[in-house]
Design an enzyme around this catalytic site. Structure first.
Site, PDB file in Angstrom:
ATOM      1  N   SER A 256      40.726  39.580  43.208  1.00 26.52           N
ATOM      2  CA  SER A 256      40.581  40.364  41.811  1.00 26.52           C
ATOM      3  C   SER A 256      39.471  39.767  41.154  1.00 26.52           C
ATOM      4  O   SER A 256      38.809  39.119  41.648  1.00 26.52           O
ATOM      5  CB  SER A 256      41.908  40.393  40.931  1.00 26.52           C
ATOM      6  OG  SER A 256      42.083  39.149  40.582  1.00 26.52           O
ATOM      7  N   LYS A 257      39.294  40.252  40.092  1.00 25.84           N
ATOM      8  CA  LYS A 257      37.992  39.631  39.406  1.00 25.84           C
ATOM      9  C   LYS A 257      38.101  38.184  38.872  1.00 25.84           C
ATOM     10  O   LYS A 257      37.162  37.481  38.755  1.00 25.84           O
ATOM     11  CB  LYS A 257      37.814  40.510  37.991  1.00 25.84           C
ATOM     12  CG  LYS A 257      37.342  42.003  37.937  1.00 25.84           C
ATOM     13  CD  LYS A 257      36.755  42.268  36.878  1.00 25.84           C
ATOM     14  CE  LYS A 257      36.152  43.722  36.828  1.00 25.84           C
ATOM     15  NZ  LYS A 257      36.961  44.809  36.171  1.00 25.84           N
ATOM     16  N   ARG A 258      39.529  37.950  38.908  1.00 25.18           N
ATOM     17  CA  ARG A 258      39.738  36.404  38.629  1.00 25.18           C
ATOM     18  C   ARG A 258      39.000  35.551  39.680  1.00 25.18           C
ATOM     19  O   ARG A 258      38.707  34.602  39.489  1.00 25.18           O
ATOM     20  CB  ARG A 258      41.246  36.103  38.862  1.00 25.18           C
ATOM     21  CG  ARG A 258      41.920  36.323  37.396  1.00 25.18           C
ATOM     22  CD  ARG A 258      43.425  35.947  37.758  1.00 25.18           C
ATOM     23  NE  ARG A 258      44.007  36.606  38.754  1.00 25.18           N
ATOM     24  CZ  ARG A 258      44.289  36.098  39.889  1.00 25.18           C
ATOM     25  NH1 ARG A 258      44.616  34.759  40.259  1.00 25.18           N
ATOM     26  NH2 ARG A 258      45.007  37.046  41.145  1.00 25.18           N
ATOM     27  N   HIS A 259      38.830  35.943  40.745  1.00 22.19           N
ATOM     28  CA  HIS A 259      38.083  35.259  41.755  1.00 22.19           C
ATOM     29  C   HIS A 259      36.741  35.406  42.130  1.00 22.19           C
ATOM     30  O   HIS A 259      35.981  35.121  42.904  1.00 22.19           O
ATOM     31  CB  HIS A 259      38.573  35.740  43.436  1.00 22.19           C
ATOM     32  CG  HIS A 259      40.175  35.530  43.563  1.00 22.19           C
ATOM     33  ND1 HIS A 259      40.972  36.735  43.247  1.00 22.19           N
ATOM     34  CD2 HIS A 259      40.782  34.557  43.942  1.00 22.19           C
ATOM     35  CE1 HIS A 259      42.137  36.240  43.566  1.00 22.19           C
ATOM     36  NE2 HIS A 259      42.104  34.989  43.894  1.00 22.19           N
ATOM     37  N   GLY A 260      36.090  35.858  40.826  1.00 21.27           N
ATOM     38  CA  GLY A 260      34.780  36.024  40.699  1.00 21.27           C
ATOM     39  C   GLY A 260      34.044  37.251  41.712  1.00 21.27           C
ATOM     40  O   GLY A 260      33.046  37.587  41.687  1.00 21.27           O
TER      41      GLY A 260
END
Ligand code: GLU
Length: 495
Positions: A256-260
């Site tokens: 997800s976005k959390r992982h960049g």
């Protein structure tokens, strides 16, 4: 492959194209190319509240940047068009009408309250069958027709044959997958507002477009038995399914976005090369031979196969992507690097004239490319690496930490004084990397200082930081007069 392969990538324009979607697109494209087949792009925009034309355009741009040319689809057309689901609504209606007429589907007049009550009752009595309780399945056809014509709201449900039994799918990735008959209910293919459901529209399209292989994310595996029911009702051949694994972040959680992980266009803007990006994504769940990592596009397009797709989740590792990008940049010739990355970056930063014919000294540029290329992981790195070279003695920005570490210490003024004398003996026409290095070489011994200390001081004085490319080469590119002026300026910072 004896059959004429036809595959499709069918994004819903409810957002931008992300890593997972891009990988699905790459696999479909590569599979079509490797089999001399047809790659179709279809826009699944039946969700009117979340689909936008802007997202469609973003997806098309991302596909073009990825270099995934489609043979049929938006803008290129094709015999099986139109290629946006909102333009195909009459076809879904027609197909549903046909199933109604053939008794393979039926109108359902149940209200939401009735459905809810049935669901609760089935749960309470622990009925092995928890799906739709088939209240409307046996309403006589003429009665149903009369109620429809009288304007009573209805959905259309598919009639799963009584004796259908388990649905067995031979998935090209997962092997045999069995879905128990009791999981199959008479599901809705048309909503009461007259719009088709995803499972129906998709199969009507895939059948009409002659799709032979459905390659998509395995979040759709659970939809597949329902889709098989639709193929069977339509009397259309069931394609080969290949459900590809999820992509996880390096922490083992769903990407997800959390992982960049951002949209494809953001990777483009960050300076990734399309070829490197496609290569990296192609390896998220597929391998050529289990060890080769650099797989040029033409190899992917000729060697891709479903049988080398892994069942296991893949891990998206941004560091590996960066590594791959750097590999692709390093493999470029100097000329390619100059044309595709270096000049555009310099022009964009206002460091060079937009007209490439103006003020470009070929030999100088070549030397610049030779030191910048091996240090570039991303196109975005170029401006930072080049900035000190393009600065002047008065505009050069000195990095505070580098000055504190490499220049503003006791005795460093003597290093700069000695460097100025040593470099001053070099005439302007001998201002070359090797000679500059040779002039500086005796200083550590003469000053009884460590080599590292001496070179760091000169490096900070000339480049403003501690991490610039090789000193001699950099100083050659900056030029004699400006180097001397920089050392002069830095002398005031040195103790
Ligand atoms: N529009 C669907 C999606 O984006 C397509 C799924 C499929 O390939 O069937 O998930």
């Amino acid at each position: 492959m004896s059959q004429n392969v036809r595959v499709r990538f069918a994004p819903s324009p409810t957002g931008k194209l992300h890593i997972g979607g891009a990988r699905t697109a790459i696999y479909n494209w590569a599979f079509a190319r490797a089999n001399g087949g047809t790659f179709i792009l279809r826009i699944d925009d039946t969700d009117p509240t979340r689909s936008t034309e802007e997202n469609t355009q973003i997806i098309l741009r991302a596909m073009r940047w990825l270099g995934l040319d489609w043979d049929e689809g938006p803008e290129v057309g094709g015999a099986a068009g139109p290629y946006a689901q909102t333009e195909r609504l009459p076809l879904y209606r027609e197909a549903a009408e046909r199933l109604l007429a053939e008794g393979k589907a039926y109108p359902c007049f149940c209200t939401p309250e009735e459905l809810e009550a049935d669901r609760r009752a089935a749960k309470e009595r622990k009925d092995p069958f928890q799906g739709y309780q088939r209240r409307c399945r046996n309403i006589p056809a003429d009665e149903a027709r009369a109620r429809m014509e009288a304007g009573e709201p209805y959905t259309i449900r598919i009639k799963v044959p009584e004796d259908r039994g388990d649905v067995v799918i031979n998935d090209a990735v997962h092997g045999t997958v069995t879905f128990a008959a009791k999981e199959l209910d008479d599901f809705v293919i048309f909503r009461s507002d007259g719009t088709p459901t995803y499972n129906f529209a998709t199969v009507v399209d895939d059948a009409a477009m002659g799709i032979t292989h459905v390659i998509r994310g395995d979040d759709h595996l659970s939809n597949t038995p329902r889709q098989v029911m639709v193929y069977e009702a339509l009397g259309a051949p069931v394609p080969v399914f290949a459900h590809i694994s999820m992509i996880l972040g390096t922490d083992g959680k769903k990407l997800s976005k959390r992982h960049g992980a951002t949209s494809v266009e953001e990777y483009r803007d960050a300076g990734y090369l399309s070829d490197a990006f496609v290569n990296y994504l192609s390896l998220l769940g597929w391998s050529l031979d289990g060890e080769t990592t650099i797989i040029p596009r033409d190899v992917l397009a000729s060697r891709f196969s479903l049988d080398r797709i892994s069942k296991n989740p893949a891990t998206f590792d941004p560091k590996k992507l960066d590594w791959m990008n750097a590999e692709y940049i390093n493999a470029m010739t100097n000329d390619e690097f100059i044309e595709k990355l270096l000049l555009p970056a310099l022009v964009q930063q206002g460091l060079m004239d937009a007209d490439p014919a103006v003020g470009v000294d070929g030999a100088w540029m070549d030397k610049l490319a030779a030191i910048v290329k091996p240090r570039t992981k991303l196109a975005g790195d170029i401006a930072g690496i080049c900035a000190p070279i393009f600065a002047t003695a008065s505009s050069l920005v000195y990095d505070e930490k580098s000055v504190a570490k490499g220049l503003a210490k006791d005795g460093m003024g003597t290093i700069l004084d000695a460097a100025r004398v040593a470099l001053g003996t070099l005439p302007a026409d001998e201002w070359e990397a090797a000679k500059i290095d040779a002039a500086l070489e005796p200083l550590p011994d003469a000053l009884e200082l460590k080599k590292r200390v001496v070179f760091q001081a000169v490096r900070v004085a000339v480049c403003g930081n501690l991490v610039s490319p090789p000193l001699g080469e950099t100083m050659e590119l900056i030029g004699r007069d400006d180097c001397m002026a920089r050392i002069e300026r830095a002398r005031t910072m040195a103790l």
